[in-house]
Design a protein around this motif. Structure first.
Motif, short mmCIF file in Angstrom:
data_model
loop_
_atom_site.label_atom_id
_atom_site.label_comp_id
_atom_site.label_asym_id
_atom_site.label_seq_id
_atom_site.Cartn_x
_atom_site.Cartn_y
_atom_site.Cartn_z
N GLY A 155 0.83 -1.20 0.00
CA GLY A 155 0.00 0.00 0.00
C GLY A 155 0.86 1.25 0.00
O GLY A 155 2.09 1.18 -0.05
N TRP A 156 0.17 2.37 0.08
CA TRP A 156 0.86 3.67 0.05
C TRP A 156 0.05 4.64 0.91
O TRP A 156 -1.17 4.73 0.76
N PRO A 157 0.69 5.37 1.82
CA PRO A 157 -0.07 6.24 2.72
C PRO A 157 -0.56 7.52 2.04
O PRO A 157 0.14 8.11 1.22
N SER A 158 -1.74 7.94 2.43
CA SER A 158 -2.33 9.16 1.86
C SER A 158 -1.93 10.41 2.62
O SER A 158 -2.28 11.52 2.23
N THR B 5 0.36 3.24 16.33
CA THR B 5 1.48 4.07 16.79
C THR B 5 2.48 4.28 15.66
O THR B 5 2.33 3.73 14.57
N GLY B 6 3.50 5.09 15.94
CA GLY B 6 4.53 5.31 14.93
C GLY B 6 4.29 6.59 14.16
O GLY B 6 3.53 7.47 14.58
N PRO B 7 4.92 6.72 12.99
CA PRO B 7 4.81 7.95 12.20
C PRO B 7 3.40 8.19 11.70
O PRO B 7 2.54 7.29 11.73
N VAL B 8 3.16 9.39 11.23
CA VAL B 8 1.83 9.78 10.75
C VAL B 8 1.30 8.82 9.68
O VAL B 8 0.11 8.49 9.65
N SER B 9 2.18 8.36 8.82
CA SER B 9 1.75 7.50 7.72
C SER B 9 1.06 6.24 8.21
O SER B 9 0.14 5.73 7.56
N GLU B 10 1.47 5.72 9.37
CA GLU B 10 0.90 4.47 9.88
C GLU B 10 -0.61 4.57 10.08
O GLU B 10 -1.31 3.56 10.01
N ARG B 11 -1.12 5.75 10.29
CA ARG B 11 -2.55 5.93 10.53
C ARG B 11 -3.30 6.36 9.27
O ARG B 11 -4.48 6.70 9.33
N ASN B 12 -2.60 6.31 8.13
CA ASN B 12 -3.20 6.85 6.90
C ASN B 12 -2.98 5.97 5.67
O ASN B 12 -2.77 6.47 4.57
#
Length: 476
Positions: free
Chosen positions: A266-269, A322-329
């Motif tokens: 995948g790829w974070p938005s 948890t972790g960087p912003v990308s992990e939640r997106n």
């Protein structure tokens, strides 16, 4: 229209649909639930069905999720968490009990297709020795229930299990994993007819190497490609290069018949300031182009005849990760079920969606639908033949590049499209490219991956006819 004609047309279109689904790969989605704002599982099932998603992978065996999926026809991969591996490895009584609690109450009404024993186990060396014994015990327990022919046993492996991945032909597993884990696991997968699950994230490689990796290459957009210095293969996407590094590692251990399923990609938005490449446009481009790549057929340069079977990560943005912003997106959908960005997720959606060339976020062409044919006609194939035609949406440059390759290095028979010959008219780039692409495709015995030309071509199940030129259905 007469009833007979109507029935004939319906049967023909049904044939097209079945052909396409059987011939091409599959798209599934990871349904992670590390969030406190997700919809009820029953609503999630409705969301999956309304978007044509037929496979889902979860990271446990939650009873509410499995109950909601009952009768949906959606194939499910469930998981045994890493913390249970040591017990599962000791004896079959543990896996017997796990199946009795988590699988028996639901299967087969809930279509459980696979059990992922652990997830990226090699990241935690303490669990690594338990992996293969746990997988074997799980399989033996499934046999007792007569489920072993329905439910595969595997375990997702991260790319960090590779010692070498560039160029792809040099792919190899870490030396300290080969004898104690990889060979026994691959032997088990081979003996049970299962497949290796691999988690592949081009985003991470791009984020760490923006100075050397092209964004177009990472997003499966048109690009000049990267040549493998080991075998001369040209890769047009980082995804395929990563996958072939795994294939090369399998080949090096003589497990050439073990298939690979991409269990996560995948790829974070969205991302933090230093998470280069994260963003909605890039996420739409990566996932949209990958869906198109999977559902329009073809394998990788090292495994051209293997279908691509991929689980996108993830269904929802997960606000408690948890972790960087990308992990939640990473989600395709917000928790309110609105799309984060609009891409097709099924063959039907791909067939009805035209491309958005600006960002590549949608399918480039309809699949198995008639091409624009300069005034010619199309006739249904009565015997299952397929042909390769040019994708007008790809643009003049890509069509010309593909035409040059087909008539040159590809060895297609391009004599009939020369001036004065039978297939010269109509004298258009699209018509000439279609003829050349099809000649190459038929020459290659219609093998998967031989009708792509970097997105400039696609397969149809109807006989193309442009002017007075009929397209061959054999090598000639």
């Amino acid at each position: 229209m007469s009833k007979l004609k109507l029935v004939s047309l319906l049967c023909f279109f049904l044939f097209q649909s079945v052909y396409s689904l059987d011939d091409y790969g599959s798209i599934g989605v990871n349904y992670g639930r590390v969030a406190d704002n997700l919809p009820d599982p029953s609503k999630v099932v409705d969301l999956l069905k309304s978007n044509g998603i037929t496979r889902v992978k979860i990271f446990d065996a939650d009873s509410s999720v499995l109950s909601a999926l009952a009768g949906s026809g959606i194939g499910v991969t469930v998981a045994m968490p890493n913390q249970l591996l040591s017990a599962a490895a000791k004896d079959e009584s543990s896996t017997d009990a796990w199946l009795k609690s988590n699988i028996v109450p639901f299967h087969p009404k809930t279509k459980i297709e696979a059990i992922a024993v652990g997830n990226e186990v090699f990241v935690d060396p303490q669990n690594t020795p338990y992996l293969v014994p746990a997988m074997k015990n799980m399989y033996n327990s499934l046999q007792k229930l007569n489920f072993s022919s329905d439910i595969k046993v595997s375990s997702p492996v991260a790319l960090c299990a590779l010692q070498s991945s560039y160029p792809p032909s040099s792919g190899s597993f870490k030396s300290d994993l080969i004898e104690p884990v990889m060979k026994p696991m691959l032997s088990f997968l081979q003996q049970t007819g299962s497949y290796l699950m691999v988690n592949s994230y081009p985003f991470f490689a791009y984020e760490a190497n923006t100075d050397t990796i092209s964004l177009d290459y990472a997003l499966l957009r048109p690009n000049q490609g990267v040549k493998d210095s080991g075998n001369g293969n040209v890769y047009k996407s980082l995804f395929e290069a990563q996958l072939d590094a795994v294939h090369a590692a399998l080949d090096a251990l003589q497990f050439t018949d073990v298939k690979v399923v991409v269990s996560e990609t995948g790829w974070p938005s969205a991302g933090g300031d230093k998470e280069f490449g994260a963003g909605a446009d890039n996420a739409a481009a990566y996932n949209g182009n990958l869906v198109r790549r999977v559902l329009t057929g073809g394998g990788t340069p090292l495994r051209p005849n293997d279908k691509l079977n991929v689980f996108l990560f993830a269904l929802f943005n997960e606000n408690q990760k948890t972790g960087p912003v990308s992990e939640r997106n990473y989600g395709l959908f917000y928790p309110n079920t609105n799309k984060v960005y609009d891409i097709p997720l099924s063959l039907d959606a791909l067939n009805s969606t035209m491309s958005d060339p600006a960002n590549g976020s949608k399918a480039q062409v309809p699949v198995a639908s008639p091409p624009v044919n300069d005034g010619g006609d199309l006739s249904p194939s009565p015997n299952g033949h397929t042909w390769c035609v040019a994708n007008a949406q790809a643009g003049q440059e890509k069509l010309q590049t593909g035409l040059d390759y087909a008539c040159g290095q590809g060895g297609a028979d391009c004599g009939p499209i020369q001036s004065g010959e039978a297939c010269f008219d109509p004298d258009t780039l699209q018509a000439h490219a279609s003829y050349a692409f099809n000649s190459y495709y038929q020459k290659m015995s219609r093998a998967s991956g031989t009708c792509d030309f970097g997105g400039a071509a696609y397969v149809v199940t109807q006989l193309p006819k442009m002017g007075n030129c009929e397209y061959p259905t054999t090598r000639g």
